[in-house]
Design a protein around this motif. Structure first.
Motif, mmCIF file in Angstrom:
data_model
loop_
_atom_site.group_PDB
_atom_site.id
_atom_site.type_symbol
_atom_site.label_atom_id
_atom_site.label_comp_id
_atom_site.label_asym_id
_atom_site.label_seq_id
_atom_site.Cartn_x
_atom_site.Cartn_y
_atom_site.Cartn_z
ATOM 1 N N GLN A 390 -4.739 12.941 43.496
ATOM 2 C CA GLN A 390 -5.695 12.291 44.381
ATOM 3 C C GLN A 390 -5.953 13.088 45.658
ATOM 4 O O GLN A 390 -7.075 13.131 46.158
ATOM 5 N N ARG A 391 -4.922 13.711 46.194
ATOM 6 C CA ARG A 391 -5.098 14.490 47.432
ATOM 7 C C ARG A 391 -5.748 15.829 47.075
ATOM 8 O O ARG A 391 -5.109 16.727 46.542
ATOM 9 N N GLU A 393 -8.376 16.105 44.958
ATOM 10 C CA GLU A 393 -9.111 15.938 43.694
ATOM 11 C C GLU A 393 -8.926 17.124 42.747
ATOM 12 O O GLU A 393 -9.875 17.812 42.374
ATOM 13 N N SER A 435 -14.643 17.493 44.144
ATOM 14 C CA SER A 435 -14.779 16.865 45.453
ATOM 15 C C SER A 435 -15.452 15.513 45.265
ATOM 16 O O SER A 435 -16.608 15.441 44.840
ATOM 17 N N GLU A 438 -13.873 9.380 48.772
ATOM 18 C CA GLU A 438 -12.593 8.685 48.674
ATOM 19 C C GLU A 438 -12.769 7.194 48.390
ATOM 20 O O GLU A 438 -13.771 6.579 48.764
ATOM 21 N N GLY A 439 -11.765 6.635 47.698
ATOM 22 C CA GLY A 439 -11.723 5.202 47.468
ATOM 23 C C GLY A 439 -12.476 4.710 46.257
ATOM 24 O O GLY A 439 -12.585 3.498 46.042
ATOM 25 N N LYS A 464 -7.563 5.510 42.065
ATOM 26 C CA LYS A 464 -8.691 5.690 42.979
ATOM 27 C C LYS A 464 -8.684 7.109 43.529
ATOM 28 O O LYS A 464 -7.632 7.741 43.636
ATOM 29 N N THR A 465 -9.866 7.604 43.862
ATOM 30 C CA THR A 465 -9.987 8.945 44.418
ATOM 31 C C THR A 465 -9.457 8.968 45.845
ATOM 32 O O THR A 465 -9.356 7.938 46.501
#
Length: 465
Positions: A390-391, A393, A435, A438-439, A464-465
């Motif tokens: 997630q951090r 992508e 890229s 977020e969320g 979740k992204t």
């Protein structure tokens, strides 16, 4: 028409037929039973269907509690306690614990009893990993009920497999054989800490967890806070341990603030949100910092005191650290739903579930809880492993089987499905850096491209992204 097109068309037809069949067979949803009842035996017997806390089957996070349970002393003890209050509180939350880090458990027998009581009172089956099964007697000022003390990790067996465990001793500032005071291992069994490496069968990742108890001021423990923080980090991250998440917590017997309201050195080194190089997230600091800053933030930390004595300091902590994609430097994980379990809230839970409650608190220490999130999502099927970090992508796709088949991953985002492929052969991994906003909800699955046959895919996994 290509074989891939044929497989895609057939898969769509089968999927539509299955959806129609499931829809025609769907049963009406059963309503949860009301959260009432004065008979604990009846309430506990129906806990899996009565609308109370359920097991956490979400691969994204681990529901974690920490508490010094003060030897589970009875109400009529010299230093009384009503430890079941905390279990009643757990039962009224959305999820029962995945992990419960406990300090001051008497021995293996008492740990087994606590795990069995959690199994009886909560959804899920529990087991414990203990530091010392038979600690030495310490002649507690609270009498025989607290004479034997050690530490443990209680875990839900439906989620975790215990891989290995080991112990280490906290330091205290003592006089050495040469007459010089320095920090070396304390001699009390209550300060023998336990670490355990687990495999999470739901998230399909490894993590390491530690339950710690540092020496009191009377044993000159606070003078060795820096050494104890450094050693806890080293033990949690040692060879054979570590993992996607590293969690430790317990009774540290010191707080984080000096009398002038500046942060103590051990704490600034530990807390990644303060720039600490150990990069741990303090669950309660995280909660307070989301709502306050400056002096108000520190007031929030004080309001979350955990020890019911003296100036009511915050001496019980829950720390978490995560693995980081593409870097050897650890990071602070996302932590949510943090709370300090007040005595009033636990008393109210007991009264709600049983109709009565004693005036005694569940411990002299207040519990801390949080949902600690993994930094990545993993989807696996025989021959293929897909990972989404997630951090940043990042996607990784590995071909894990020498079967002459290529592999691919699919991710769903904003209603669209994207396919990423790896046809480089057995043992290879491909990497993509995307890229995203977020969320957003994202789904991931790993597949094997089986020539002249049906592709083999994992179930969809979501985060979740």
């Amino acid at each position: 028409m290509t074989m891939r097109s044929v497989k895609t068309t057939l898969a769509l037809v089968v999927s539509m037929a299955a959806a129609m069949l499931v829809s025609s067979m769907a049963a009406p949803q059963r309503q949860a039973a009301p959260a009432t009842g004065n008979d604990p035996a009846v309430a506990m017997a129906t806990h899996e269907t009565d609308g109370y806390a359920r097991v956490n089957d979400n691969p994204r996070f681990v529901q974690t509690y920490v508490n010094n349970i003060e030897n589970m002393v009875p109400i009529d003890s010299q230093c009384p306690g009503d430890w079941r209050d905390l279990l009643y509180y757990m039962r009224l939350q959305k999820y029962t614990p995945d992990l419960f880090l406990v300090q001051q458990i008497s021995d293996q027998s008492q740990l087994d009893y606590l795990a069995s009581q959690m199994t009886n009172m909560l959804a899920g089956t529990y087991r414990g990993a203990i530091a010392l099964s038979s600690p030495e007697r310490m002649n507690s000022p609270c009498g025989p009920d607290k004479d034997y003390q050690t530490n443990a990790i209680i875990y839900r067996t439906g989620r975790f497999d215990l891989v290995r465990k080991s112990t280490w001793q906290s330091d205290a500032h003592q006089v050495g054989s040469n007459g010089v005071r320095r920090c070396f291992n304390n001699t009390q069994d209550r300060t023998v800490n336990v670490r355990a490496r687990f495999y999470d069968k739901i998230s399909r990742m490894y993590l390491t967890v530690g339950s710690v108890h540092w020496p009191t001021g009377g044993m000159n423990g606070p003078k060795c806070a820096n050494e104890n923080a450094n050693e806890a980090n080293a033990r949690i991250n040692a060879a054979g341990y570590g993992g996607a998440l590293r969690i430790y917590g317990g009774d540290l017997n010191l707080d984080e603030l000096r009398s002038d309201s500046t942060y103590k050195t051990w704490y600034t080194r530990t807390n990644g949100d303060l720039g600490g190089e150990l990069s741990y997230r303090d669950a309660i600091y995280d909660d307070c910092s989301e709502r306050y800053s400056g002096d108000a933030l520190k007031d929030c930390l004080r309001a979350n005191w955990t020890f019911n004595g003296g100036s009511k300091p915050r001496i019980d902590f829950l720390f978490a650290q995560e693995d980081r994609c593409c870097s050897s430097t650890p990071a602070t994980p996302f932590v949510g739903t943090e709370a300090t379990v007040t005595f009033n809230a636990a008393d109210a839970a007991d009264k709600h579930l049983t109709g009565t409650d004693s005036e005694v608190n569940y411990s002299q220490h207040r519990s801390v809880l949080a949902r600690i999130h993994y930094p990545k999502l993993v989807a696996t099927v025989t021959g293929s492993e897909a990972t989404f970090w997630q951090r940043g992508e990042h996607f990784y796709l590995s071909d894990t089987d020498c079967d002459a088949h290529g592999v691919y991953l699919e991710y769903k985002l904003n209603g669209e499905t994207t396919r990423l492929e790896n046809y480089n052969g057995c043992g290879t991994t491909r990497h993509w850096n995307e890229s995203f906003v977020e969320g957003q909800a994202i789904g991931l699955r790993a597949c094997v491209d089986v020539q002249f046959g049906w592709d083999r895919c994992s179930l969809w996994r979501r985060t979740k992204t």
